[in-house]
Motif scaffolding. Sequence first.
Motif, short mmCIF file in Angstrom:
data_model
loop_
_atom_site.label_atom_id
_atom_site.label_comp_id
_atom_site.label_asym_id
_atom_site.label_seq_id
_atom_site.Cartn_x
_atom_site.Cartn_y
_atom_site.Cartn_z
N LYS A 94 33.86 66.31 -26.43
CA LYS A 94 32.34 65.89 -26.20
C LYS A 94 31.61 67.00 -27.09
O LYS A 94 30.53 66.62 -27.44
CB LYS A 94 32.30 66.01 -24.88
CG LYS A 94 30.70 65.75 -24.26
CD LYS A 94 30.48 65.96 -22.94
CE LYS A 94 29.02 65.88 -22.60
NZ LYS A 94 28.55 66.02 -21.28
N THR A 95 31.89 68.14 -26.93
CA THR A 95 30.88 69.32 -27.66
C THR A 95 31.02 69.62 -28.97
O THR A 95 30.26 70.34 -29.68
CB THR A 95 31.09 70.62 -26.74
OG1 THR A 95 32.25 71.28 -26.94
CG2 THR A 95 30.73 70.15 -25.31
N GLY A 96 32.39 69.41 -29.53
CA GLY A 96 32.58 69.80 -30.79
C GLY A 96 33.15 71.35 -30.72
O GLY A 96 32.98 71.81 -32.06
N TRP A 97 33.37 71.91 -29.96
CA TRP A 97 33.46 73.37 -29.65
C TRP A 97 34.58 73.56 -28.89
O TRP A 97 34.50 73.08 -27.53
CB TRP A 97 32.40 74.19 -29.34
CG TRP A 97 32.63 75.50 -29.00
CD1 TRP A 97 32.99 76.55 -29.92
CD2 TRP A 97 32.39 76.23 -27.92
NE1 TRP A 97 33.02 77.80 -29.34
CE2 TRP A 97 32.86 77.66 -28.07
CE3 TRP A 97 31.99 76.03 -26.36
CZ2 TRP A 97 32.59 78.45 -27.09
CZ3 TRP A 97 31.90 76.96 -25.49
CH2 TRP A 97 32.22 78.35 -25.68
N ASP A 98 35.76 74.14 -29.21
CA ASP A 98 36.74 74.48 -28.42
C ASP A 98 36.90 76.14 -28.03
O ASP A 98 37.46 76.78 -29.04
CB ASP A 98 38.08 74.09 -28.90
CG ASP A 98 39.22 74.20 -27.88
OD1 ASP A 98 39.19 74.95 -27.14
OD2 ASP A 98 40.29 73.46 -28.29
N PRO A 99 36.50 76.52 -27.02
CA PRO A 99 36.55 77.89 -26.64
C PRO A 99 37.85 78.44 -26.83
O PRO A 99 38.21 79.64 -27.11
CB PRO A 99 36.00 77.91 -25.23
CG PRO A 99 35.31 76.89 -25.02
CD PRO A 99 35.86 75.69 -25.87
#
Length: 152
Positions: free
Chosen positions: A108-113
Amino acid sequence: MTITAPPREPARRKQDVLGRLETELDVWVATADADGTPCLVALWFLWDGRDVWMSTRPGNPTGRNLRAGGRTRLAFGDTRDVVLIDGAVAAYASAGVPPAAAEAFAAKTGWDPRRESAAYDWFRVRPHAVQSWHGVPELRGRHLMRDGVWTV
């Protein structure tokens, strides 16, 4: 500004809330520390159909408050289109977050913490109360969920 639209029916309000949970990227996250000092930040989030998932650094005020306090208030919108969600918080280290939640969040966000060099914790918020209204005409009937159960 004059509000001329009639108040939405509760079922429509619920539909609008669920739509925002699916499409919005950011949510305001309100917490407080043990002394009652408030903290308000916007975080990216994922709605999985039951819970809201967020990720933030464990050492920042929001991370500390979410972990220690076990509850939060989430907010969308402006003063003319309000959604408030009160919920219980469960905290996860990156190694313990359910993979499906983390992968959906990243999609969804395009970011993987989980791929960051710095540590990020994950927080699941299970809603127990939801309110929604468009101005004063909709204050009546604004409670769409109580005690974790949709009222509509």
